[in-house]
Scaffold this motif. Structure first.
Motif, PDB file in Angstrom:
ATOM      1  N   ALA A 145     -60.900 -42.490 -11.127  1.00 41.36           N
ATOM      2  CA  ALA A 145     -60.547 -42.896 -12.108  1.00 41.36           C
ATOM      3  C   ALA A 145     -59.201 -43.943 -11.354  1.00 41.36           C
ATOM      4  O   ALA A 145     -58.341 -45.061 -10.913  1.00 41.36           O
ATOM      5  N   GLN A 146     -58.663 -42.959 -11.058  1.00 39.81           N
ATOM      6  CA  GLN A 146     -57.382 -43.021 -10.587  1.00 39.81           C
ATOM      7  C   GLN A 146     -56.835 -43.756  -8.758  1.00 39.81           C
ATOM      8  O   GLN A 146     -56.246 -44.737  -9.513  1.00 39.81           O
ATOM      9  N   HIS A 147     -57.799 -43.797  -8.201  1.00 44.18           N
ATOM     10  CA  HIS A 147     -57.871 -43.978  -7.144  1.00 44.18           C
ATOM     11  C   HIS A 147     -58.231 -45.087  -7.056  1.00 44.18           C
ATOM     12  O   HIS A 147     -57.953 -46.474  -6.324  1.00 44.18           O
ATOM     13  N   TRP A 148     -60.020 -45.981  -8.099  1.00 47.12           N
ATOM     14  CA  TRP A 148     -59.896 -47.073  -8.304  1.00 47.12           C
ATOM     15  C   TRP A 148     -59.672 -47.855  -8.393  1.00 47.12           C
ATOM     16  O   TRP A 148     -58.975 -49.104  -7.861  1.00 47.12           O
ATOM     17  N   LYS A 149     -58.584 -47.289  -9.652  1.00 48.01           N
ATOM     18  CA  LYS A 149     -57.484 -48.105 -10.300  1.00 48.01           C
ATOM     19  C   LYS A 149     -56.769 -49.073  -9.648  1.00 48.01           C
ATOM     20  O   LYS A 149     -56.703 -49.536  -9.092  1.00 48.01           O
ATOM     21  N   HIS A 150     -56.167 -47.925  -8.419  1.00 49.36           N
ATOM     22  CA  HIS A 150     -54.968 -48.015  -7.450  1.00 49.36           C
ATOM     23  C   HIS A 150     -55.620 -48.722  -6.521  1.00 49.36           C
ATOM     24  O   HIS A 150     -54.926 -50.645  -6.118  1.00 49.36           O
ATOM     25  N   GLU A 151     -56.455 -49.237  -6.307  1.00 53.40           N
ATOM     26  CA  GLU A 151     -57.106 -50.299  -4.794  1.00 53.40           C
ATOM     27  C   GLU A 151     -57.974 -51.360  -5.555  1.00 53.40           C
ATOM     28  O   GLU A 151     -56.847 -51.982  -5.101  1.00 53.40           O
ATOM     29  N   ASN A 152     -58.134 -51.176  -7.308  1.00 53.92           N
ATOM     30  CA  ASN A 152     -58.177 -52.647  -7.663  1.00 53.92           C
ATOM     31  C   ASN A 152     -56.928 -53.308  -7.653  1.00 53.92           C
ATOM     32  O   ASN A 152     -57.176 -55.063  -7.397  1.00 53.92           O
ATOM     33  N   ARG A 153     -56.208 -52.464  -8.155  1.00 54.73           N
ATOM     34  CA  ARG A 153     -54.161 -53.588  -8.499  1.00 54.73           C
ATOM     35  C   ARG A 153     -54.340 -53.485  -6.884  1.00 54.73           C
ATOM     36  O   ARG A 153     -53.662 -55.177  -6.975  1.00 54.73           O
ATOM     37  N   THR A 154     -54.539 -53.868  -5.956  1.00 59.45           N
ATOM     38  CA  THR A 154     -53.737 -53.476  -4.430  1.00 59.45           C
ATOM     39  C   THR A 154     -54.570 -54.572  -4.017  1.00 59.45           C
ATOM     40  O   THR A 154     -54.003 -55.781  -3.749  1.00 59.45           O
ATOM     41  N   ALA A 155     -55.626 -54.220  -4.261  1.00 56.11           N
ATOM     42  CA  ALA A 155     -56.788 -55.995  -3.911  1.00 56.11           C
ATOM     43  C   ALA A 155     -56.035 -57.397  -4.821  1.00 56.11           C
ATOM     44  O   ALA A 155     -56.643 -58.358  -4.146  1.00 56.11           O
ATOM     45  N   GLU A 156     -55.386 -56.832  -5.431  1.00 53.15           N
ATOM     46  CA  GLU A 156     -54.969 -58.143  -6.373  1.00 53.15           C
ATOM     47  C   GLU A 156     -53.838 -58.830  -5.423  1.00 53.15           C
ATOM     48  O   GLU A 156     -53.146 -60.154  -5.495  1.00 53.15           O
TER      49      GLU A 156
END
Length: 258
Positions: A145-156
């Motif tokens: 939950a922590q890391h995929w949330k960060h990756e999705n935000r970074t992808a934006e």
């Protein structure tokens, strides 16, 4: 008799190991240290000599400090690793840094619990003795939950054509990671330096030069500029600077520093 667990459920009832694990611990207590180490290497659950992770953890927690405990700990950490999806392809090449971070977080969390338990009994490990796989799965979900949330935000941060997205431009605004008031704080400087080091190399070089007050572009040929040093257009430099600032802001937000 195996040492009792100390943790209690919300209703006040204590945690108990499964009867099967209790019997297993009693049986394993009768064998030699070398034999326990050998059996801890077995991976097939249906092997009659297989040592469950719950029982293995019991002996790791209760063994005296020394080579035997170290060997059992190493084997137990391999059990943790097997409960987290692989980050490599068939050729052994890492294919996902996010999955690697998840894997490392799960392992590091478990190691932290072991170290804490060795200083003073830590009842957070008790549930692992009740249901090891379920406990590790919960750790994996938290890390996911922590890391995929960060990756999705970074992808934006950027659009498909590599331009900075309007959302990021709005988010970055006049954000300045080198705000003088923040830089006076030692903890902030450390976190900022770590965040800068984690940037892609091209962005990192831009940020480092920006930090040194080197201009992006200059009409004076005698003045060194970021654009000139890196051999890129002013637009390219500004685009990557904004991407870098957006990444820094996200990373520092995760650390609670912006």
């Amino acid at each position: 008799m195996a040492r009792s667990l100390r943790k209690h459920k919300l209703d006040g009832t204590p945690y108990f190991r499964r009867d099967k694990v209790e019997f297993e611990i009693q049986a394993l207590a009768e064998i030699s240290a070398a034999e326990l180490e050998r059996r801890a290497d077995l991976w097939q659950v249906n092997d009659p000599e297989f040592v469950s992770p719950e029982a293995l953890l019991y002996f790791v927690r209760n063994a005296a400090a020394g080579a035997h405990r170290d060997k059992l700990t190493e084997k137990l950490l391999l059990r943790v690793a097997r409960r987290v999806p692989s980050v490599a392809d068939a050729g052994g090449k890492t294919v996902s840094l996010t999955k690697m971070n998840i894997r490392e977080d799960v392992r590091d969390h478990f190691v932290d619990l072991l170290l804490s338990d060795r200083k003073q009994y830590d009842d957070r490990l008790d549930y692992y003795e009740v249901n090891f796989n379920s406990a590790v799965a919960a750790d994996r979900r938290d890390a996911n939950a922590q890391h995929w949330k960060h990756e999705n935000r970074t992808a934006e941060i950027e659009t498909e054509d590599g331009e900075v997205s309007a959302q990021v431009e709005l988010a970055v605004g006049d954000y300045n990671p080198f705000d003088a008031d923040e830089l006076d704080k030692k903890d902030y400087r450390r976190l900022l330096d770590e965040a800068i080091d984690s940037l892609p190399e091209f962005q990192r070089r831009i940020v480092v030069m920006w930090r040194q007050d080197i201009p992006i572009e200059s009409n004076d040929p005698s003045i060194e500029s970021i654009s000139k040093v890196l051999g890129k257009s002013e637009k390219t430099i500004r685009t990557h600077r904004d991407k870098a600032f957006a990444s820094l802001k996200l990373r520092l937000e995760r650390k609670g520093r912006t």
